[in-house]
Design a protein around this motif. Structure first.
Motif, mmCIF file in Angstrom:
data_model
loop_
_atom_site.group_PDB
_atom_site.id
_atom_site.type_symbol
_atom_site.label_atom_id
_atom_site.label_comp_id
_atom_site.label_asym_id
_atom_site.label_seq_id
_atom_site.Cartn_x
_atom_site.Cartn_y
_atom_site.Cartn_z
ATOM 1 N N GLU A 21 -16.240 -6.783 9.354
ATOM 2 C CA GLU A 21 -17.520 -7.140 9.963
ATOM 3 C C GLU A 21 -17.368 -7.293 11.467
ATOM 4 O OE1 GLU A 21 -20.503 -7.114 8.481
ATOM 5 O OE2 GLU A 21 -19.388 -6.394 6.740
ATOM 6 N N PRO A 22 -18.375 -6.881 12.231
ATOM 7 C CA PRO A 22 -18.314 -7.015 13.681
ATOM 8 C C PRO A 22 -18.021 -8.445 14.151
ATOM 9 C CG PRO A 22 -20.138 -5.600 13.071
ATOM 10 C CD PRO A 22 -19.585 -6.175 11.797
ATOM 11 N N ALA A 23 -18.636 -9.426 13.543
ATOM 12 C CA ALA A 23 -18.420 -10.818 13.957
ATOM 13 C C ALA A 23 -16.957 -11.221 13.817
ATOM 14 C CB ALA A 23 -19.313 -11.757 13.155
ATOM 15 N N ALA A 24 -16.308 -10.758 12.756
ATOM 16 C CA ALA A 24 -14.900 -11.102 12.529
ATOM 17 C C ALA A 24 -14.001 -10.458 13.583
ATOM 18 C CB ALA A 24 -14.474 -10.679 11.125
ATOM 19 N N LEU A 25 -14.227 -9.181 13.869
ATOM 20 C CA LEU A 25 -13.413 -8.508 14.886
ATOM 21 C C LEU A 25 -13.691 -9.100 16.269
ATOM 22 C CD1 LEU A 25 -11.318 -6.369 15.587
ATOM 23 C CD2 LEU A 25 -13.199 -4.721 15.832
ATOM 24 N N ALA A 26 -14.941 -9.359 16.573
ATOM 25 C CA ALA A 26 -15.293 -9.942 17.871
ATOM 26 C C ALA A 26 -14.629 -11.309 18.046
ATOM 27 C CB ALA A 26 -16.809 -10.063 18.013
ATOM 28 N N ALA A 27 -14.604 -12.106 16.992
ATOM 29 C CA ALA A 27 -13.971 -13.428 17.070
ATOM 30 C C ALA A 27 -12.474 -13.290 17.328
ATOM 31 C CB ALA A 27 -14.224 -14.205 15.779
ATOM 32 N N SER A 28 -11.835 -12.322 16.702
ATOM 33 C CA SER A 28 -10.403 -12.095 16.935
ATOM 34 C C SER A 28 -10.147 -11.654 18.365
ATOM 35 C CB SER A 28 -9.862 -11.033 15.975
ATOM 36 O OG SER A 28 -9.885 -11.496 14.658
ATOM 37 N N ILE A 29 -10.995 -10.778 18.877
ATOM 38 C CA ILE A 29 -10.841 -10.303 20.250
ATOM 39 C C ILE A 29 -11.042 -11.465 21.229
ATOM 40 C CG2 ILE A 29 -11.868 -8.847 22.049
ATOM 41 C CD1 ILE A 29 -12.527 -6.811 19.768
ATOM 42 N N LYS A 30 -12.090 -12.255 21.000
ATOM 43 C CA LYS A 30 -12.383 -13.384 21.892
ATOM 44 C C LYS A 30 -11.279 -14.437 21.849
ATOM 45 C CE LYS A 30 -17.396 -12.889 21.919
ATOM 46 N NZ LYS A 30 -18.678 -13.443 21.479
ATOM 47 N N ALA A 31 -10.670 -14.619 20.665
ATOM 48 C CA ALA A 31 -9.592 -15.596 20.523
ATOM 49 C C ALA A 31 -8.292 -15.065 21.119
ATOM 50 C CB ALA A 31 -9.396 -15.941 19.049
ATOM 51 N N ASN A 32 -8.274 -13.759 21.448
ATOM 52 C CA ASN A 32 -7.110 -13.115 22.035
ATOM 53 C C ASN A 32 -5.864 -13.330 21.171
ATOM 54 O OD1 ASN A 32 -5.935 -11.455 23.896
ATOM 55 N ND2 ASN A 32 -5.541 -13.076 25.394
ATOM 56 N N THR A 33 -6.032 -13.135 19.872
ATOM 57 C CA THR A 33 -4.931 -13.348 18.952
ATOM 58 C C THR A 33 -3.850 -12.293 19.146
ATOM 59 O OG1 THR A 33 -5.977 -12.032 17.219
ATOM 60 C CG2 THR A 33 -6.427 -14.392 17.201
ATOM 61 N N VAL A 34 -2.616 -12.685 18.890
ATOM 62 C CA VAL A 34 -1.499 -11.753 19.049
ATOM 63 C C VAL A 34 -1.424 -10.762 17.903
ATOM 64 C CG1 VAL A 34 -0.109 -13.299 20.470
ATOM 65 C CG2 VAL A 34 0.085 -13.409 17.988
ATOM 66 N N THR A 35 -2.164 -11.000 16.861
ATOM 67 C CA THR A 35 -2.119 -10.117 15.701
ATOM 68 C C THR A 35 -3.324 -9.182 15.617
ATOM 69 O OG1 THR A 35 -3.183 -11.822 14.361
ATOM 70 C CG2 THR A 35 -0.776 -11.745 14.320
#
Length: 158
Positions: free
Chosen positions: A47-61
């Motif tokens: 889902e877009p919201a899930a990917l956007a949240a990961s990008i915004k959190a700048n996760t290493v994974t």
């Protein structure tokens, strides 16, 4: 007795009409993959919201995000171009050729609804054929503008 049969028949017809109307969407999640002719399953969508949240959190994974269309780049995405063109599909194959087969990969196009997109099927099928086991398709059932940009999710350069 005849009234019970008629009532039951009427209820069955209404239920059948409701089910067919409820599933008449462009999103791949609306029908089982076998019936909607998509090569991916619901579990292979992100889902877009899930990917956007990961990008915004700048996760290493973060997964490898690949734009396989002719649309704007999502923040962090690698741009291949329209995978419906053989030279771009070759570029995709070359980009991932040396990666481990369990690498997380998210592909997206967003030029149009899934049912009409000339790019996502060839790219998704090629990655699966190459043996990648963690391929996801960004769930953009309408287009990138509606399902990503319009929601304020991050783009390259922002």
């Amino acid at each position: 007795m005849k009234n019970k049969i008629r009532l039951t028949l009427f209820c069955l017809i209404i239920a059948a009409l409701w089910v067919s109307t409820a599933k008449a969407q462009t999103s791949p999640g609306a029908l089982p993959a076998v019936l909607n002719n998509y090569p991916w399953t619901d579990s292979e969508l992100i889902e877009p919201a899930a990917l956007a949240a990961s990008i915004k959190a700048n996760t290493v994974t973060l997964p490898l995000i690949i734009n396989i269309g002719a649309v704007e780049d999502i923040k962090g995405a690698k741009h291949i171009g329209a995978a419906g063109k053989s030279e771009n599909l070759k570029a995709l194959k070359s980009m991932v050729a040396t990666l481990p087969k369990n690498t997380g990969i998210v592909i997206y196009c967003g030029c149009c609804p899934f049912s009409k997109c000339p790019n996502i099927r060839p790219a998704f099928q090629e990655l699966k054929k190459m043996g990648f086991t963690s391929v996801k398709l960004l769930n953009l059932p309408v287009n990138l503008q509606t399902n990503w940009i319009g929601k304020g999710y991050p783009l390259a350069g922002s």
